[in-house]
Design a protein around this motif. Sequence first.
Motif, PDB file in Angstrom:
ATOM      1  N   VAL A 161      83.057   7.001   7.868  1.00 27.59           N
ATOM      2  CA  VAL A 161      84.129   7.745   7.187  1.00 27.59           C
ATOM      3  C   VAL A 161      83.602   9.007   6.514  1.00 27.59           C
ATOM      4  O   VAL A 161      84.386   9.867   6.126  1.00 27.59           O
ATOM      5  CB  VAL A 161      84.896   6.875   6.159  1.00 27.59           C
ATOM      6  CG1 VAL A 161      85.651   5.775   6.844  1.00 27.59           C
ATOM      7  CG2 VAL A 161      83.997   6.347   5.079  1.00 27.59           C
ATOM      8  N   GLN A 162      82.283   9.138   6.394  1.00 23.20           N
ATOM      9  CA  GLN A 162      81.692  10.320   5.772  1.00 23.20           C
ATOM     10  C   GLN A 162      81.475  11.457   6.764  1.00 23.20           C
ATOM     11  O   GLN A 162      81.166  12.571   6.371  1.00 23.20           O
ATOM     12  CB  GLN A 162      80.345   9.959   5.133  1.00 23.20           C
ATOM     13  CG  GLN A 162      80.490   9.000   3.998  1.00 23.20           C
ATOM     14  CD  GLN A 162      81.357   9.574   2.908  1.00 23.20           C
ATOM     15  OE1 GLN A 162      80.996  10.551   2.264  1.00 23.20           O
ATOM     16  NE2 GLN A 162      82.518   8.996   2.705  1.00 23.20           N
ATOM     17  N   LEU A 163      81.607  11.178   8.055  1.00 24.97           N
ATOM     18  CA  LEU A 163      81.408  12.223   9.057  1.00 24.97           C
ATOM     19  C   LEU A 163      82.497  13.285   8.906  1.00 24.97           C
ATOM     20  O   LEU A 163      83.616  12.986   8.488  1.00 24.97           O
ATOM     21  CB  LEU A 163      81.413  11.612  10.454  1.00 24.97           C
ATOM     22  CG  LEU A 163      80.249  10.651  10.714  1.00 24.97           C
ATOM     23  CD1 LEU A 163      80.444   9.946  12.044  1.00 24.97           C
ATOM     24  CD2 LEU A 163      78.927  11.379  10.676  1.00 24.97           C
ATOM     25  N   PRO A 164      82.182  14.528   9.228  1.00 25.44           N
ATOM     26  CA  PRO A 164      83.140  15.611   8.962  1.00 25.44           C
ATOM     27  C   PRO A 164      84.399  15.496   9.817  1.00 25.44           C
ATOM     28  O   PRO A 164      84.372  14.923  10.907  1.00 25.44           O
ATOM     29  CB  PRO A 164      82.349  16.875   9.311  1.00 25.44           C
ATOM     30  CG  PRO A 164      81.255  16.433  10.194  1.00 25.44           C
ATOM     31  CD  PRO A 164      80.940  15.015   9.826  1.00 25.44           C
ATOM     32  N   PRO A 165      85.498  16.056   9.331  1.00 26.07           N
ATOM     33  CA  PRO A 165      86.719  16.091  10.138  1.00 26.07           C
ATOM     34  C   PRO A 165      86.448  16.826  11.448  1.00 26.07           C
ATOM     35  O   PRO A 165      85.701  17.796  11.498  1.00 26.07           O
ATOM     36  CB  PRO A 165      87.710  16.869   9.266  1.00 26.07           C
ATOM     37  CG  PRO A 165      87.197  16.719   7.878  1.00 26.07           C
ATOM     38  CD  PRO A 165      85.705  16.632   7.996  1.00 26.07           C
ATOM     39  N   GLY A 166      87.043  16.319  12.512  1.00 30.63           N
ATOM     40  CA  GLY A 166      86.801  16.884  13.827  1.00 30.63           C
ATOM     41  C   GLY A 166      85.817  16.058  14.629  1.00 30.63           C
ATOM     42  O   GLY A 166      85.785  16.144  15.849  1.00 30.63           O
ATOM     43  N   ASN A 167      85.016  15.245  13.945  1.00 33.95           N
ATOM     44  CA  ASN A 167      84.097  14.341  14.626  1.00 33.95           C
ATOM     45  C   ASN A 167      84.906  13.133  15.079  1.00 33.95           C
ATOM     46  O   ASN A 167      85.616  12.517  14.277  1.00 33.95           O
ATOM     47  CB  ASN A 167      82.985  13.927  13.665  1.00 33.95           C
ATOM     48  CG  ASN A 167      81.981  13.003  14.294  1.00 33.95           C
ATOM     49  OD1 ASN A 167      82.308  11.865  14.611  1.00 33.95           O
ATOM     50  ND2 ASN A 167      80.773  13.494  14.450  1.00 33.95           N
ATOM     51  N   SER A 168      84.833  12.786  16.354  1.00 30.97           N
ATOM     52  CA  SER A 168      85.699  11.725  16.876  1.00 30.97           C
ATOM     53  C   SER A 168      85.421  10.377  16.218  1.00 30.97           C
ATOM     54  O   SER A 168      86.350   9.619  15.936  1.00 30.97           O
ATOM     55  CB  SER A 168      85.564  11.615  18.392  1.00 30.97           C
ATOM     56  OG  SER A 168      84.242  11.281  18.752  1.00 30.97           O
ATOM     57  N   LEU A 169      84.146  10.060  15.943  1.00 32.88           N
ATOM     58  CA  LEU A 169      83.830   8.790  15.293  1.00 32.88           C
ATOM     59  C   LEU A 169      84.356   8.767  13.865  1.00 32.88           C
ATOM     60  O   LEU A 169      84.956   7.780  13.420  1.00 32.88           O
ATOM     61  CB  LEU A 169      82.320   8.543  15.307  1.00 32.88           C
ATOM     62  CG  LEU A 169      81.840   7.257  14.646  1.00 32.88           C
ATOM     63  CD1 LEU A 169      82.445   6.041  15.343  1.00 32.88           C
ATOM     64  CD2 LEU A 169      80.327   7.188  14.648  1.00 32.88           C
ATOM     65  N   GLY A 170      84.152   9.862  13.139  1.00 32.36           N
ATOM     66  CA  GLY A 170      84.636   9.938  11.766  1.00 32.36           C
ATOM     67  C   GLY A 170      86.150   9.882  11.675  1.00 32.36           C
ATOM     68  O   GLY A 170      86.715   9.177  10.837  1.00 32.36           O
ATOM     69  N   ASP A 171      86.822  10.611  12.567  1.00 29.65           N
ATOM     70  CA  ASP A 171      88.287  10.594  12.569  1.00 29.65           C
ATOM     71  C   ASP A 171      88.816   9.206  12.922  1.00 29.65           C
ATOM     72  O   ASP A 171      89.775   8.733  12.314  1.00 29.65           O
ATOM     73  CB  ASP A 171      88.828  11.630  13.547  1.00 29.65           C
ATOM     74  CG  ASP A 171      88.585  13.060  13.080  1.00 29.65           C
ATOM     75  OD1 ASP A 171      88.310  13.260  11.880  1.00 29.65           O
ATOM     76  OD2 ASP A 171      88.662  13.969  13.934  1.00 29.65           O
ATOM     77  N   SER A 172      88.173   8.547  13.881  1.00 31.45           N
ATOM     78  CA  SER A 172      88.599   7.190  14.256  1.00 31.45           C
ATOM     79  C   SER A 172      88.391   6.212  13.110  1.00 31.45           C
ATOM     80  O   SER A 172      89.247   5.374  12.833  1.00 31.45           O
ATOM     81  CB  SER A 172      87.823   6.707  15.480  1.00 31.45           C
ATOM     82  OG  SER A 172      88.113   7.501  16.591  1.00 31.45           O
ATOM     83  N   ALA A 173      87.249   6.322  12.428  1.00 25.66           N
ATOM     84  CA  ALA A 173      86.965   5.420  11.309  1.00 25.66           C
ATOM     85  C   ALA A 173      87.977   5.614  10.182  1.00 25.66           C
ATOM     86  O   ALA A 173      88.457   4.641   9.587  1.00 25.66           O
ATOM     87  CB  ALA A 173      85.547   5.647  10.795  1.00 25.66           C
ATOM     88  N   ARG A 174      88.309   6.865   9.882  1.00 25.52           N
ATOM     89  CA  ARG A 174      89.307   7.120   8.834  1.00 25.52           C
ATOM     90  C   ARG A 174      90.681   6.604   9.241  1.00 25.52           C
ATOM     91  O   ARG A 174      91.408   6.033   8.429  1.00 25.52           O
ATOM     92  CB  ARG A 174      89.355   8.610   8.507  1.00 25.52           C
ATOM     93  CG  ARG A 174      88.204   9.068   7.633  1.00 25.52           C
ATOM     94  CD  ARG A 174      88.331  10.528   7.225  1.00 25.52           C
ATOM     95  NE  ARG A 174      88.007  11.418   8.329  1.00 25.52           N
ATOM     96  CZ  ARG A 174      86.777  11.763   8.677  1.00 25.52           C
ATOM     97  NH1 ARG A 174      85.750  11.289   8.004  1.00 25.52           N
ATOM     98  NH2 ARG A 174      86.573  12.590   9.681  1.00 25.52           N
ATOM     99  N   GLN A 175      91.029   6.772  10.503  1.00 20.77           N
ATOM    100  CA  GLN A 175      92.334   6.305  10.977  1.00 20.77           C
ATOM    101  C   GLN A 175      92.400   4.775  10.942  1.00 20.77           C
ATOM    102  O   GLN A 175      93.398   4.202  10.488  1.00 20.77           O
ATOM    103  CB  GLN A 175      92.561   6.816  12.395  1.00 20.77           C
ATOM    104  CG  GLN A 175      93.961   6.650  12.893  1.00 20.77           C
ATOM    105  CD  GLN A 175      94.145   7.322  14.250  1.00 20.77           C
ATOM    106  OE1 GLN A 175      93.210   7.407  15.042  1.00 20.77           O
ATOM    107  NE2 GLN A 175      95.337   7.802  14.498  1.00 20.77           N
ATOM    108  N   ILE A 176      91.359   4.116  11.391  1.00 21.38           N
ATOM    109  CA  ILE A 176      91.324   2.647  11.369  1.00 21.38           C
ATOM    110  C   ILE A 176      91.283   2.133   9.935  1.00 21.38           C
ATOM    111  O   ILE A 176      91.956   1.158   9.595  1.00 21.38           O
ATOM    112  CB  ILE A 176      90.134   2.135  12.197  1.00 21.38           C
ATOM    113  CG1 ILE A 176      90.397   2.399  13.677  1.00 21.38           C
ATOM    114  CG2 ILE A 176      89.881   0.659  11.942  1.00 21.38           C
ATOM    115  CD1 ILE A 176      89.206   2.171  14.555  1.00 21.38           C
ATOM    116  N   GLY A 177      90.509   2.801   9.075  1.00 18.70           N
ATOM    117  CA  GLY A 177      90.448   2.400   7.670  1.00 18.70           C
ATOM    118  C   GLY A 177      91.788   2.536   6.979  1.00 18.70           C
ATOM    119  O   GLY A 177      92.199   1.666   6.207  1.00 18.70           O
TER     120      GLY A 177
END
Length: 101
Positions: free
Chosen positions: A75-91
Motif C-alpha cells: 500500500v506504500q507503493l506510489p499511485p500508478g504502480n499496479s501492485l500498489g493500486d491493487s493493494a489499496r483497492q483490495i484493502g
Amino acid sequence: MARRGGHGSWKLGLLPPEAQEDLRQAWQDYVHRAGGAKTAAGAAVVGGMTSLAMFPRLPYVPATLVGVAGGAYAVQLPPGNSLGDSARQIGAGAAAFWDAV
C-alpha cells in the motif's frame, strides 16, 4: 522514562518525546500514502490470509507475518504502480466489507 504530564499526573514512556513525535509523524505519513488507516489494515489482513493459503507448509505465524508485511509494504507503493493500486483497492474493499458486517 517517567515525566510529569498535564494536571500533575505522571506519564510513562519508553521513548523520549522527540522520538515519539517522529514515530507519530511516520505513522501519519504511512496512513496518508496508504489511502487511510482502514485501507492499510485491510491490505495487511488480506495479505496475511493470502500468504496462509499460498504457503501451507510454513508455520501459521511466520506465514501470516510475511503476508502482513507484504500487504503493508504494497500500500506504500506510489499511485500508478499496479501492485500498489491493487493493494489499496483490495484493502479498501476488505475495510468496506468489515464495516458492512
